[in-house]
Motif scaffolding. Structure first.
Motif, PDB file in Angstrom:
ATOM      1  N   ASN A  98     -11.267 -45.814 -27.187  1.00 24.58           N
ATOM      2  CA  ASN A  98     -12.050 -46.186 -26.016  1.00 24.58           C
ATOM      3  C   ASN A  98     -13.335 -45.374 -26.026  1.00 24.58           C
ATOM      4  OD1 ASN A  98     -10.236 -48.034 -24.781  1.00 24.58           O
ATOM      5  ND2 ASN A  98      -8.992 -46.324 -24.099  1.00 24.58           N
ATOM      6  N   THR A  99     -14.411 -46.003 -25.639  1.00 30.79           N
ATOM      7  CA  THR A  99     -15.705 -45.332 -25.575  1.00 30.79           C
ATOM      8  C   THR A  99     -16.283 -45.512 -24.172  1.00 30.79           C
ATOM      9  OG1 THR A  99     -17.011 -47.260 -26.247  1.00 30.79           O
ATOM     10  CG2 THR A  99     -16.116 -45.859 -28.020  1.00 30.79           C
ATOM     11  N   ASN A 151     -16.063 -49.002 -22.818  1.00 32.22           N
ATOM     12  CA  ASN A 151     -14.820 -49.446 -22.180  1.00 32.22           C
ATOM     13  C   ASN A 151     -14.784 -49.058 -20.704  1.00 32.22           C
ATOM     14  OD1 ASN A 151     -13.959 -48.642 -25.230  1.00 32.22           O
ATOM     15  ND2 ASN A 151     -13.058 -50.565 -24.536  1.00 32.22           N
ATOM     16  N   TYR A 152     -15.315 -47.900 -20.384  1.00 28.48           N
ATOM     17  CA  TYR A 152     -15.390 -47.485 -18.982  1.00 28.48           C
ATOM     18  C   TYR A 152     -16.317 -48.424 -18.206  1.00 28.48           C
ATOM     19  CZ  TYR A 152     -16.942 -45.034 -14.837  1.00 28.48           C
ATOM     20  OH  TYR A 152     -17.283 -44.734 -13.541  1.00 28.48           O
ATOM     21  N   CYS A 209     -11.194 -42.243 -22.280  1.00 30.22           N
ATOM     22  CA  CYS A 209     -12.297 -42.513 -23.201  1.00 30.22           C
ATOM     23  C   CYS A 209     -12.752 -41.256 -23.936  1.00 30.22           C
ATOM     24  CB  CYS A 209     -13.473 -43.117 -22.436  1.00 30.22           C
ATOM     25  SG  CYS A 209     -13.113 -44.700 -21.657  1.00 30.22           S
TER      26      CYS A 209
END
Length: 181
Positions: free
Chosen positions: A108-109, A112-113, A123
């Motif tokens: 997740n980066t 994704n947030y 993340c």
């Protein structure tokens, strides 16, 4: 250098109770003044208990924002401080300094947030005991035109995350985009 609680409150913007809780937990060194009996706190340990964010920003690319961020992270990690790197640049050069492409792609980066509200804590990628990174990837370019009100609504999420660190280093993109704002 010892300072009174009232000055510690002014410096940090935190309440008397919060600062006293930090002293009880051992986060901040303190001692009572022998004459007045007033609790005083160590200014250096107080400042280390409060997250400090440093932002590398310039609208021009190639001026050393990412390089400076990497060097500062090394400096603060060597001083035994807990550091978070926040990569806001869609090129993700800071992220690629610490993570390989496949790791970034599989994790997740920040995207994704922003896209599906994946919790920031999910993340963040741990680099070592002192250093974590909230990586970026190319998909973040889809978020360049986010509304300022939307960005302001995210502040509590970032404030909660930042409390886990002493230093937050933010690498901005070379443009005046939503990520820079």
């Amino acid at each position: 250098m010892l300072i009174p609680i009232k000055e510690a409150m002014r410096i940090t913007g935190n309440s008397d109770r919060t600062i006293r809780d930090w002293t009880i937990a051992g986060q901040v060194a303190s001692e009572k003044d022998e004459v007045s009996g007033i609790l005083q706190v160590d200014k250096e340990s107080l400042l280390q208990a409060v997250p400090t964010a440093l932002t590398m920003y310039n609208q021009k690319g190639g001026v050393g924002k990412t390089s400076l961020t990497v060097m500062l992270s090394d400096y603060f990690v060597n001083r035994k401080l807990k550091v978070l790197l926040l990569d806001l640049d869609q090129q993700g050069n800071l992220s690629q300094t610490f993570l390989d492409y496949q790791s970034i792609r599989d994790s997740n980066t920040l995207y994704n947030y922003l896209e599906d509200k994946t919790p920031l804590s999910k993340c963040v990628t741990k680099i070592n005991d002192s250093l974590d990174i909230l990586p970026a990837d190319l998909r973040i370019s889809r978020k360049d035109n986010l509304d300022l009100d939307f960005l302001v609504a995210m502040l509590p999420d970032f404030a909660t995350l930042f409390k886990k660190y002493q230093i937050i280093l933010i690498d901005c993109p070379p443009s005046l985009s939503a990520m820079s704002k």
